[in-house]
Design a protein around this motif. Structure first.
Motif, PDB file in Angstrom:
ATOM      1  N   ALA A  84     -45.475 -54.468   6.689  1.00  0.00           N
ATOM      2  CA  ALA A  84     -44.882 -53.305   6.032  1.00  0.00           C
ATOM      3  C   ALA A  84     -45.862 -52.716   5.035  1.00  0.00           C
ATOM      4  CB  ALA A  84     -43.593 -53.709   5.333  1.00  0.00           C
ATOM      5  N   CYS A 123     -33.207 -55.372   2.745  1.00  0.00           N
ATOM      6  CA  CYS A 123     -33.687 -54.404   3.734  1.00  0.00           C
ATOM      7  C   CYS A 123     -33.399 -54.897   5.142  1.00  0.00           C
ATOM      8  CB  CYS A 123     -35.192 -54.170   3.582  1.00  0.00           C
ATOM      9  SG  CYS A 123     -35.692 -53.381   2.047  1.00  0.00           S
ATOM     10  N   TRP A 159     -34.795 -54.395   9.121  1.00  0.00           N
ATOM     11  CA  TRP A 159     -35.973 -53.959   9.864  1.00  0.00           C
ATOM     12  C   TRP A 159     -35.768 -54.206  11.354  1.00  0.00           C
ATOM     13  CZ3 TRP A 159     -40.042 -52.614   6.390  1.00  0.00           C
ATOM     14  CH2 TRP A 159     -39.906 -53.108   5.090  1.00  0.00           C
ATOM     15  N   SER A 215     -42.921 -50.026   9.688  1.00  0.00           N
ATOM     16  CA  SER A 215     -43.426 -48.907   8.887  1.00  0.00           C
ATOM     17  C   SER A 215     -42.473 -48.564   7.751  1.00  0.00           C
ATOM     18  CB  SER A 215     -43.663 -47.677   9.771  1.00  0.00           C
ATOM     19  OG  SER A 215     -42.453 -47.268  10.390  1.00  0.00           O
ATOM     20  N   GLN A 216     -41.184 -48.772   7.992  1.00  0.00           N
ATOM     21  CA  GLN A 216     -40.192 -48.611   6.940  1.00  0.00           C
ATOM     22  C   GLN A 216     -38.892 -49.268   7.380  1.00  0.00           C
ATOM     23  OE1 GLN A 216     -39.655 -44.416   6.319  1.00  0.00           O
ATOM     24  NE2 GLN A 216     -38.322 -44.173   8.085  1.00  0.00           N
ATOM     25  N   ARG A 264     -43.417 -49.209   1.042  1.00  0.00           N
ATOM     26  CA  ARG A 264     -42.135 -49.193   1.741  1.00  0.00           C
ATOM     27  C   ARG A 264     -41.471 -50.562   1.646  1.00  0.00           C
ATOM     28  NH1 ARG A 264     -42.467 -44.854   5.462  1.00  0.00           N
ATOM     29  NH2 ARG A 264     -43.675 -43.241   4.384  1.00  0.00           N
ATOM     30  N   GLY A 265     -40.171 -50.571   1.455  1.00  0.00           N
ATOM     31  CA  GLY A 265     -39.459 -51.837   1.423  1.00  0.00           C
ATOM     32  C   GLY A 265     -39.525 -52.501   0.069  1.00  0.00           C
TER      33      GLY A 265
END
Length: 350
Positions: free
Chosen positions: A114, A148, A150, A156-157, A118-119
């Protein structure tokens, strides 16, 4: 057919210590067995600050008692797991907050990671994979309360994120220390916290409830940081620095049982094939068979333990330690027994 329950016997007790010169002056931060290859167990390590070295992961071959694979990270590795659906993929979280995925067939560095922007921006404390072979997601938590979601093919985000906040507290931000997935439930999860509470968290807003914690199902019982939690059916185990392990039923917000220890408890986990469980406290591994006694069978390792993980058959336990060694307790034999006493008690208390 009724579900069978099991008990432990250590016969004979055998401890295997996995050590390597590169793990000296490091602490093992997590351990996890491969489901596909039962002789492989991974261990993550923090930096060797005297050498200014990278974060390190070894995948140990128990047959050879040597590392089969070496994986690297630019930051301390705080946790990692084999993917349950892709046996060559390993997912990890770092002290810097970065999420990484390695393919052990290719190279020592991550194939996916990541971006720093981001994250997570705080240390990753837990990761879990939810879903099925054809539709699964990675859940990660950091100690600033951010959780989060994923996809494993794109870091990537995050596809979704939520901060765990408890408005009833004077300082409502919740520092999440561990995650637990509810069986057959994709819209909610459990979160252990530094404030000693375990929360049920709604991943998505719905007509009857908002995303975030469900105040009706906040579990209060610990007087210190919750260090781990593990779910088996409708029962949950939590460990804490308050020297206890607590047993919960999801339909009750007060613990069914509390198991006292002599030191901080840094991990607890159900045996995957039974209703017995293991915990680590100080230098000791405790094996509980609640049908026979609430007093554990205790194994002294003479080194401070930091993590534990059962293999998929419930025959071996791998423990990480403060000196970088991985201690594997082998020959944990499972014996069919009757239903443990706490299940009878919980039925009567409904």
């Amino acid at each position: 057919m009724e579900e069978e329950d099991y008990s432990f016997e250590i016969e004979p007790q055998q401890l295997v210590q996995l050590v390597h010169q590169e793990t000296q002056r490091r602490q093992c931060t997590s351990t996890h067995w491969s489901e596909k290859y039962p002789h492989l167990v991974l261990a993550t390590y923090n930096h060797n600050h005297s050498l200014q070295s990278d974060g390190l992961m070894f995948i140990w071959n128990l047959h050879k008692q040597t590392p089969e694979y070496k994986l690297l990270s630019t930051s301390d590795l705080t946790c990692a797991k084999f993917s349950p659906f892709h046996p060559y993929l390993v997912m990890g979280g770092t002290f810097s907050g970065q999420i990484c995925i390695w393919d052990i067939r290719t190279k020592t560095t991550p194939v996916l990671k990541a971006p720093a922007s981001r994250g997570h921006s705080h240390p990753v404390t837990s990761l879990q994979v939810s879903g099925s072979l054809n539709a699964h997601q990675l859940l990660t938590a950091s100690n600033d309360g951010l959780v989060c979601t994923w996809t494993l093919d794109n870091l990537s985000q995050p596809i979704d994120s939520i901060y765990v906040v408890d408005p009833s507290l004077r300082h409502p931000d919740v520092s999440v220390t561990c995650l637990g997935l509810l069986e057959d439930e994709q819209t909610r999860f459990l979160a252990g916290s530094e404030n000693g509470h375990m929360y049920t968290v709604n991943r998505y807003g719905r007509a009857a409830s908002k995303s975030g914690i469900d105040p009706q199902w906040t579990y209060k019982g610990h007087n210190g940081i919750i260090t781990s939690l593990d779910v088996s059916g409708t029962f949950v185990l939590t460990s804490s620095v308050d020297y206890t392990v607590k047993l919960w039923k999801q339909s009750k917000t007060q613990p069914l049982r509390s198991f006292e220890h002599q030191d901080h408890v840094y991990g607890v986990q159900w045996s995957p094939q039974s209703s017995c469980f293991a915990s680590i406290s100080g230098t000791q591994l405790h094996l509980y068979d609640l049908h026979q006694s609430e007093q554990p069978h205790t194994i002294e390792t003479n080194v401070g333990l930091t993590s534990l993980d059962w293999d998929s058959k419930g025959e071996r336990v791998a423990c990480g330690s403060v000196d970088g060694s991985v201690i594997v307790i082998e020959h944990v034999i499972l014996l069919t027994l009757a239903t443990p006493r706490w299940r009878h008690d919980s039925n009567h208390s409904r």
